[in-house]
Design a protein around this motif. Sequence first.
Motif, PDB file in Angstrom:
ATOM      1  N   ASP A  49       0.818  -1.217   0.000  1.00 10.29           N
ATOM      2  CA  ASP A  49       0.000   0.000   0.000  1.00 10.29           C
ATOM      3  C   ASP A  49       0.850   1.266   0.000  1.00 10.29           C
ATOM      4  O   ASP A  49       0.417   2.312  -0.491  1.00 10.29           O
ATOM      5  N   LEU A  50       2.055   1.170   0.542  1.00 11.32           N
ATOM      6  CA  LEU A  50       2.859   2.370   0.763  1.00 11.32           C
ATOM      7  C   LEU A  50       4.156   2.442  -0.030  1.00 11.32           C
ATOM      8  O   LEU A  50       4.701   3.527  -0.219  1.00 11.32           O
ATOM      9  N   ILE A  51       4.667   1.288  -0.482  1.00 11.01           N
ATOM     10  CA  ILE A  51       5.999   1.266  -1.097  1.00 11.01           C
ATOM     11  C   ILE A  51       5.904   0.903  -2.573  1.00 11.01           C
ATOM     12  O   ILE A  51       5.302  -0.101  -2.939  1.00 11.01           O
ATOM     13  N   GLU A  52       6.548   1.728  -3.379  1.00 15.30           N
ATOM     14  CA  GLU A  52       6.597   1.490  -4.816  1.00 15.30           C
ATOM     15  C   GLU A  52       7.703   0.498  -5.163  1.00 15.30           C
ATOM     16  O   GLU A  52       7.497  -0.441  -5.927  1.00 15.30           O
ATOM     17  N   SER A  53       8.895   0.708  -4.614  1.00 17.45           N
ATOM     18  CA  SER A  53      10.027  -0.175  -4.898  1.00 17.45           C
ATOM     19  C   SER A  53      11.094  -0.019  -3.832  1.00 17.45           C
ATOM     20  O   SER A  53      11.147   0.988  -3.122  1.00 17.45           O
ATOM     21  N   VAL A  54      11.955  -1.044  -3.738  1.00 18.88           N
ATOM     22  CA  VAL A  54      13.086  -1.031  -2.821  1.00 18.88           C
ATOM     23  C   VAL A  54      14.340  -1.385  -3.606  1.00 18.88           C
ATOM     24  O   VAL A  54      14.358  -2.362  -4.362  1.00 18.88           O
ATOM     25  N   THR A  55      15.384  -0.596  -3.444  1.00 15.55           N
ATOM     26  CA  THR A  55      16.656  -0.810  -4.134  1.00 15.55           C
ATOM     27  C   THR A  55      17.746  -1.060  -3.106  1.00 15.55           C
ATOM     28  O   THR A  55      17.751  -0.434  -2.048  1.00 15.55           O
ATOM     29  N   ARG A  56      18.646  -1.980  -3.428  1.00 17.79           N
ATOM     30  CA  ARG A  56      19.727  -2.267  -2.492  1.00 17.79           C
ATOM     31  C   ARG A  56      21.093  -2.166  -3.168  1.00 17.79           C
ATOM     32  O   ARG A  56      21.234  -2.330  -4.370  1.00 17.79           O
TER      33      ARG A  56
END
Length: 327
Positions: free
Chosen positions: A164-171
Amino acid sequence: TTSKDTETTATTTSKDTETTATTTSTDKETTATTTFTDKETTATTTSTDKETTATTTSKDTETTATTTSKDTETTATTTSTDKETTATTTSKDTETTATTTSKDTETTATTTSKDEETTTTTASSDDTPSSSETTTVVRYDYTVETKPLKFYFSHDEEEFKAEDLIESVTRYAVYSDGSVSKNAETLSTLDGVSFNGVSPSMIYAEGGYQYLITVGITDEFGTQNIEQACSVYVGVKGDANLDGSADAIDAAIILVYAAASGAGKEAYLYSDTDAEAETFAYFLANVNSTASADSPVDATDAAAILVYAAEAGSGKDITWDEVLGAA
């Protein structure tokens, strides 16, 4: 041409391009030299007891190449002025050394082998870690891209959801030497992303509605928390003026708003300058709808708020489901 004790010299000269060639032979020693005026080139070859040396030099790009062979010993060197390169190979008793250097990117490679012992070293002037360094990943650094602002009710006890809140995560990989990879990797799923069990009801504090919440990302190295990663609005259902309570004042505001908008006038519940706050106030005031904020806020919402305020004011533990079921 001159000949004495097997010594011979030969010279040739031309007007446009001067050329000199000399050959000398004495006791099996031979030297040959050639020179040009436009692009000066010198080539020398000497041979004595199987030892040979060859040198070539040019005007634009200087190059020197030397090869010596004696008792299985060999040396070769090359040098260039534009992109300086030096290559050396020595072989004696199975020992070998090789070095290469360039102007733009300096690289040194050395290999030594003797009595079955081998050492290899590689170094580079750019940001790429050398092969002799340890590049073990010890953890990951993360960045989070969030979705548009989302609204919640203060009585909601369900944990915030990553989708609901996060579009994407990059590491980015962090290595044992402290360096950080420049190559970003976007996670294919949000399975390891959570809000550590936090819900809207847990973070709500009376009088406020803007909150920054922490994202927890679990990987093979544990859980890493990214503080204040997501922004959310949390408020009391029915609180049209965002003062932290749902009461008769809110009902009155809604009636005025409904009358003005019904007459075709421009109307606001909370603010005519803060669009996000106004949208949030509409979300809270629209108590009799579970649909989007596009549904109308009108007298039925005001009536439901009056019922809720009366029941709560009398000390009863009333819920919105009970109020809306009776309204």
